[in-house]
Design a protein around this motif. Structure first.
Motif, PDB file in Angstrom:
ATOM      1  N   GLU A   3     -27.685  -8.132 -13.865  1.00 37.30           N
ATOM      2  CA  GLU A   3     -28.694  -7.876 -13.713  1.00 37.30           C
ATOM      3  C   GLU A   3     -30.113  -7.340 -14.462  1.00 37.30           C
ATOM      4  O   GLU A   3     -30.981  -6.840 -14.418  1.00 37.30           O
ATOM      5  CB  GLU A   3     -28.840  -6.350 -12.793  1.00 37.30           C
ATOM      6  N   ILE A  24     -15.882 -11.395 -11.954  1.00 39.62           N
ATOM      7  CA  ILE A  24     -16.286 -11.519 -11.227  1.00 39.62           C
ATOM      8  C   ILE A  24     -15.232 -10.908  -9.754  1.00 39.62           C
ATOM      9  O   ILE A  24     -15.795 -10.527  -9.263  1.00 39.62           O
ATOM     10  CB  ILE A  24     -16.909 -12.885 -10.341  1.00 39.62           C
ATOM     11  N   SER A  27     -14.725  -7.446 -10.020  1.00 42.99           N
ATOM     12  CA  SER A  27     -15.327  -6.367  -9.698  1.00 42.99           C
ATOM     13  C   SER A  27     -15.654  -6.303  -7.713  1.00 42.99           C
ATOM     14  O   SER A  27     -15.314  -6.988  -6.931  1.00 42.99           O
ATOM     15  CB  SER A  27     -16.405  -6.591 -10.096  1.00 42.99           C
ATOM     16  N   ASP A  28     -16.274  -5.361  -8.038  1.00 40.29           N
ATOM     17  CA  ASP A  28     -16.415  -4.437  -6.570  1.00 40.29           C
ATOM     18  C   ASP A  28     -17.719  -5.348  -5.883  1.00 40.29           C
ATOM     19  O   ASP A  28     -18.122  -5.306  -4.437  1.00 40.29           O
ATOM     20  CB  ASP A  28     -16.400  -3.077  -6.173  1.00 40.29           C
ATOM     21  N   THR A  29     -18.606  -5.694  -7.120  1.00 40.41           N
ATOM     22  CA  THR A  29     -20.500  -6.633  -6.197  1.00 40.41           C
ATOM     23  C   THR A  29     -19.521  -8.276  -6.300  1.00 40.41           C
ATOM     24  O   THR A  29     -19.238  -8.620  -6.507  1.00 40.41           O
ATOM     25  CB  THR A  29     -21.243  -6.088  -7.000  1.00 40.41           C
ATOM     26  N   GLU A  30     -20.701  -8.666  -5.018  1.00 40.29           N
ATOM     27  CA  GLU A  30     -20.881  -9.840  -5.293  1.00 40.29           C
ATOM     28  C   GLU A  30     -21.920 -10.885  -5.874  1.00 40.29           C
ATOM     29  O   GLU A  30     -22.916  -9.843  -6.282  1.00 40.29           O
ATOM     30  CB  GLU A  30     -20.760 -10.701  -3.522  1.00 40.29           C
ATOM     31  N   THR A  31     -22.014 -11.326  -6.797  1.00 34.90           N
ATOM     32  CA  THR A  31     -22.425 -12.555  -7.336  1.00 34.90           C
ATOM     33  C   THR A  31     -22.227 -13.011  -7.653  1.00 34.90           C
ATOM     34  O   THR A  31     -22.318 -13.761  -7.408  1.00 34.90           O
ATOM     35  CB  THR A  31     -21.228 -11.902  -9.107  1.00 34.90           C
ATOM     36  N   ASP A  32     -23.834 -13.821  -7.067  1.00 34.46           N
ATOM     37  CA  ASP A  32     -24.046 -14.814  -7.031  1.00 34.46           C
ATOM     38  C   ASP A  32     -24.580 -16.023  -8.072  1.00 34.46           C
ATOM     39  O   ASP A  32     -25.378 -15.174  -8.437  1.00 34.46           O
ATOM     40  CB  ASP A  32     -25.461 -14.956  -5.840  1.00 34.46           C
ATOM     41  N   GLN A  57     -17.937 -18.184  -4.313  1.00 38.04           N
ATOM     42  CA  GLN A  57     -18.987 -17.358  -4.227  1.00 38.04           C
ATOM     43  C   GLN A  57     -18.967 -18.195  -2.858  1.00 38.04           C
ATOM     44  O   GLN A  57     -18.575 -18.444  -2.471  1.00 38.04           O
ATOM     45  CB  GLN A  57     -19.337 -18.760  -5.068  1.00 38.04           C
ATOM     46  N   LYS A  58     -20.121 -17.449  -1.899  1.00 36.60           N
ATOM     47  CA  LYS A  58     -20.433 -17.697  -0.510  1.00 36.60           C
ATOM     48  C   LYS A  58     -21.158 -18.521  -0.123  1.00 36.60           C
ATOM     49  O   LYS A  58     -20.772 -18.721   0.755  1.00 36.60           O
ATOM     50  CB  LYS A  58     -21.349 -15.964  -0.687  1.00 36.60           C
TER      51      LYS A  58
END
Length: 125
Positions: A3, A24, A27-32, A57-58
């Motif tokens: 970011e 990824i 980690s605690d965050t979603e990364t697109d 990946q979502k």
């Protein structure tokens, strides 16, 4: 890292991209990474494609592009997988990554069907 203003450029380096993609899942965050996949899908190495399958990946479109890139790297035009490519694919844990992806997609489909079955008002509308 991604970011930050220079974050997009860091993914241009293959070693840095591998490191970020490997981080990824823990980690605690979603990364697109859909932008990265779209830009690199035609030149993406098979080992990075395998790592991306583990990166949770979502977006189904992103997963489909990754699978396409992976299969196009290991399967030639005649549908043959060379021994060296297969060995590397198995060493990269590609088969288990594909199996986990199939499980996640199946679980997501099951959840959608369960929600539809539990809410009959929306089915009738």
């Amino acid at each position: 890292v991604l970011e930050s203003p220079r974050g997009k450029n860091i993914m241009a380096d293959e070693i840095a991209a591998k490191l970020i993609i490997k981080m990824i899942p823990i980690s605690d965050t979603e990364t697109d990474l859909s932008e990265y996949v779209i830009k690199r899908c035609h030149t993406m190495p098979a080992d990075i494609a395998v790592l991306l399958l583990y990166a949770n990946q979502k977006s189904m479109a992103t997963i489909a592009l990754v699978l396409d890139a992976l299969l196009s790297r290991i399967v030639n035009d005649e549908g043959v997988i060379y021994k060296e490519d297969l060995q590397q694919f198995l060493l990269d844990k590609g088969l288990s990554a594909i199996m986990e992806t199939i499980d996640r997609v199946g679980e997501g489909t099951k959840n959608v069907l369960d929600r539809m079955a539990s809410n009959p008002a929306k089915k009738e509308a």
